[in-house]
Design a protein around this motif. Sequence first.
Motif, short mmCIF file in Angstrom:
data_model
loop_
_atom_site.label_atom_id
_atom_site.label_comp_id
_atom_site.label_asym_id
_atom_site.label_seq_id
_atom_site.Cartn_x
_atom_site.Cartn_y
_atom_site.Cartn_z
N THR A 189 7.16 -2.64 -25.75
CA THR A 189 8.45 -3.35 -25.75
C THR A 189 8.25 -4.85 -25.60
O THR A 189 9.07 -5.54 -24.99
N LEU A 190 7.17 -5.37 -26.16
CA LEU A 190 6.86 -6.78 -26.02
C LEU A 190 7.97 -7.67 -26.57
O LEU A 190 8.30 -8.71 -25.98
N ASP A 191 8.56 -7.27 -27.69
CA ASP A 191 9.61 -8.09 -28.29
C ASP A 191 10.83 -8.21 -27.38
O ASP A 191 11.49 -9.26 -27.32
N VAL A 192 11.14 -7.14 -26.63
CA VAL A 192 12.29 -7.18 -25.72
C VAL A 192 12.05 -8.15 -24.59
O VAL A 192 12.92 -8.98 -24.25
N PHE A 193 10.86 -8.07 -23.97
CA PHE A 193 10.55 -8.99 -22.87
C PHE A 193 10.55 -10.44 -23.35
O PHE A 193 11.02 -11.34 -22.64
N ALA A 194 10.00 -10.66 -24.55
CA ALA A 194 9.96 -12.02 -25.10
C ALA A 194 11.36 -12.53 -25.40
O ALA A 194 11.70 -13.69 -25.13
N ALA A 195 12.22 -11.66 -25.94
CA ALA A 195 13.57 -12.07 -26.31
C ALA A 195 14.40 -12.46 -25.09
O ALA A 195 15.22 -13.39 -25.15
N GLY A 208 13.13 -13.52 -22.21
CA GLY A 208 12.43 -14.51 -21.40
C GLY A 208 11.84 -13.97 -20.11
O GLY A 208 11.65 -14.72 -19.15
N THR A 209 11.55 -12.68 -20.06
CA THR A 209 11.00 -12.07 -18.84
C THR A 209 9.54 -11.67 -18.99
O THR A 209 9.00 -10.98 -18.13
N LEU A 210 8.90 -12.11 -20.08
CA LEU A 210 7.52 -11.69 -20.33
C LEU A 210 6.58 -12.24 -19.26
O LEU A 210 5.71 -11.52 -18.76
N ASP A 211 6.75 -13.53 -18.89
CA ASP A 211 5.87 -14.11 -17.88
C ASP A 211 6.00 -13.39 -16.54
O ASP A 211 5.01 -13.15 -15.84
N GLU A 212 7.23 -13.04 -16.20
CA GLU A 212 7.45 -12.31 -14.95
C GLU A 212 6.78 -10.94 -14.99
O GLU A 212 6.17 -10.50 -14.01
N ARG A 213 6.89 -10.28 -16.14
CA ARG A 213 6.27 -8.98 -16.31
C ARG A 213 4.76 -9.07 -16.20
O ARG A 213 4.10 -8.26 -15.52
N LEU A 214 4.17 -10.05 -16.88
CA LEU A 214 2.72 -10.23 -16.84
C LEU A 214 2.25 -10.58 -15.44
O LEU A 214 1.17 -10.14 -15.02
N ALA A 215 3.05 -11.37 -14.71
CA ALA A 215 2.69 -11.72 -13.34
C ALA A 215 2.68 -10.47 -12.46
O ALA A 215 1.82 -10.31 -11.58
N HIS A 216 3.64 -9.58 -12.69
CA HIS A 216 3.70 -8.33 -11.92
C HIS A 216 2.47 -7.47 -12.20
O HIS A 216 1.87 -6.90 -11.27
N ILE A 217 2.09 -7.37 -13.47
CA ILE A 217 0.89 -6.60 -13.84
C ILE A 217 -0.35 -7.23 -13.22
O ILE A 217 -1.23 -6.53 -12.69
N ALA A 218 -0.44 -8.57 -13.29
CA ALA A 218 -1.60 -9.27 -12.73
C ALA A 218 -1.71 -9.04 -11.22
O ALA A 218 -2.81 -8.85 -10.68
N ALA A 219 -0.55 -9.05 -10.53
CA ALA A 219 -0.57 -8.84 -9.08
C ALA A 219 -1.04 -7.43 -8.74
O ALA A 219 -1.84 -7.22 -7.81
N LEU A 220 -0.58 -6.44 -9.49
CA LEU A 220 -1.00 -5.06 -9.24
C LEU A 220 -2.47 -4.87 -9.58
O LEU A 220 -3.21 -4.17 -8.86
N ASP A 221 -2.93 -5.52 -10.66
CA ASP A 221 -4.34 -5.44 -11.03
C ASP A 221 -5.21 -6.11 -9.96
O ASP A 221 -6.30 -5.62 -9.65
N ALA A 222 -4.73 -7.23 -9.41
CA ALA A 222 -5.48 -7.90 -8.34
C ALA A 222 -5.57 -7.00 -7.11
O ALA A 222 -6.60 -6.99 -6.41
N ARG A 223 -4.53 -6.24 -6.85
CA ARG A 223 -4.55 -5.30 -5.72
C ARG A 223 -5.62 -4.23 -5.94
O ARG A 223 -6.34 -3.87 -5.00
N VAL A 224 -5.72 -3.72 -7.17
CA VAL A 224 -6.75 -2.75 -7.48
C VAL A 224 -8.14 -3.37 -7.31
O VAL A 224 -9.05 -2.75 -6.75
N THR A 225 -8.30 -4.61 -7.78
CA THR A 225 -9.58 -5.30 -7.67
C THR A 225 -9.99 -5.47 -6.21
O THR A 225 -11.16 -5.26 -5.85
N ARG A 226 -9.03 -5.84 -5.36
CA ARG A 226 -9.34 -6.00 -3.93
C ARG A 226 -9.77 -4.67 -3.31
O ARG A 226 -10.70 -4.63 -2.50
#
Length: 562
Positions: free
Chosen positions: A209-215, A217-235
Amino acid sequence: MTGQEARGGSVLRLAMPRGAGWGKAVASGSLSALCAVALLAASGYLITRAAEHPPILYLTLVMVGVRAFALGRAALRYVDRLAGHDASFRQLAVVRTEMYRRLASVAPAGLGTTGRGDLMTRLVTDTDRLQDLPIRVVGPLVSAGVTALLSVVAVALVSVPAALVLLVALVLAAVLGSVVTASIARRSDEETAADRGRVADLVLDTVRTLDVFAAYGTLDERLAHIAALDARVTRAVRRRATVESLVGASVGLIGGAAVIGILAAGAPAVVTGALDGPLWALAVFVPLALFEVVGAVPLAVLTYRRVRAAADRVERVVPAVTPDGIVQEPAADAEPASLVVDGPVAVSVSGLTVRWPGAVDAAVDDVSFDLLPGEVVVVQGPSGAGKSTLVDALVRFVEYRGSYTIDGVEARTMHPDAVRARVGLIEQDPFVFDQSIRQNLLFARETATDDDLLGVLDRVGLGAWVERRGGLDAAVGERGALVSGGQAHRLALARALLHAFPVLVLDEPTADIDPDLGDAVLRDLVTTARAAGRTVVVVSHVPVPPDLVDRTIRMRDGRIAA
């Protein structure tokens, strides 16, 4: 392991290899570890005995032993790795086959809210992790146990006090490996496995659903959420690696303490001449090699926690026992004759009730209706009215109470495949394979000729489109990325017509299509199916043009509305 044995066991039991290959691996691993300990012990004895300058004949046997232990350690280690991995990989194929067999029984009705990304993680990453059970858990534990026991016995033959010191050190290492590390890593492993599934779910959903997030304007927020969860896994992974390093260092310290303890225990006897010096050296050298083998125990315990967490996640989504309310797929295939259908069929539903696994209230309650050959019936109702559950019961994804007969035969007494040979379903989001148009159609009838395929495509209004795309070999993209929603529904209808289902169920056929185009697609679908003599059931939460249907069934709260 036979297929019948696989069907009754837990995921962990299923992951364990059996047979001569696995026995050879365990035996080779244990002998290799014994050779490693014997090599260092014999080397210590040889060095100290040689320092006494005895005749060379006194050293010949030990020298030959050192060479034999060195060669044996390497050769047996190779056999252990080769046979162990071969047995593990073969068993992993059995595990995967059984997981997909179980998945066929519970999908789609029994998957609940499990997301696609999480399901993929469970069936791929978590299933692959099960191969660690024989290779990194059972094998090392057996080798360490056998080697430790025989080493203590060998040292006891030289010096009982030294053997007691070694035994105490081994117990301390075992406690550290089995109790402390397990308590530290248990929560981390469970959380990490779940978080990995959530990350995969979020990534897959974001890509789709990349086009929906981009349309919006919530793509950056979504990517930040994924990055935060991935960082939690890394820790969590780093914490686990830290624990493994500390445990390994601790076991090494205990091994060093054992050497010092044996030195202290045997020194008085050596000074008084009660204990032979070279034999004392042999006992001192044993823990140096032994704790390299025993050092695998804490890591094996940590690995077991990780494997157990993965197995639990797999077991929850594909349990060995199909949940109550989900149709159990029989072990035996349907009789070929039961899959052959000539002409229309009559369907009768009386007092049909469906309750989902774990639910208190029925999703469909006391529903009755008949479907006559060639009839077009619309099942309408708001979202949550029970329409999709009714469809799942008709195609035998879920169990039911009451009566549901096909040509007078109770559906629950028929093989599920025999029911699905008579009642076909075109889902709300029909699946399109990442293959050519031809392969997408041949999936329904392998013996169809190109003329058959082109003919059925013409009947569903795709003839000109296929010609513009370059013919039957044109690709449709991953999950139909190169076709529109309407074209995907028409392609699914062409498959259904090729298969010649007497009863065809269209589940929300216009849900993801523009309203104007949706009416045209629905009209084409129904008209084509009716012209082919099919009984058509259209499930929809929006009105259907009355000229297309013979009868309308309205549902609300799981019941047929008056």
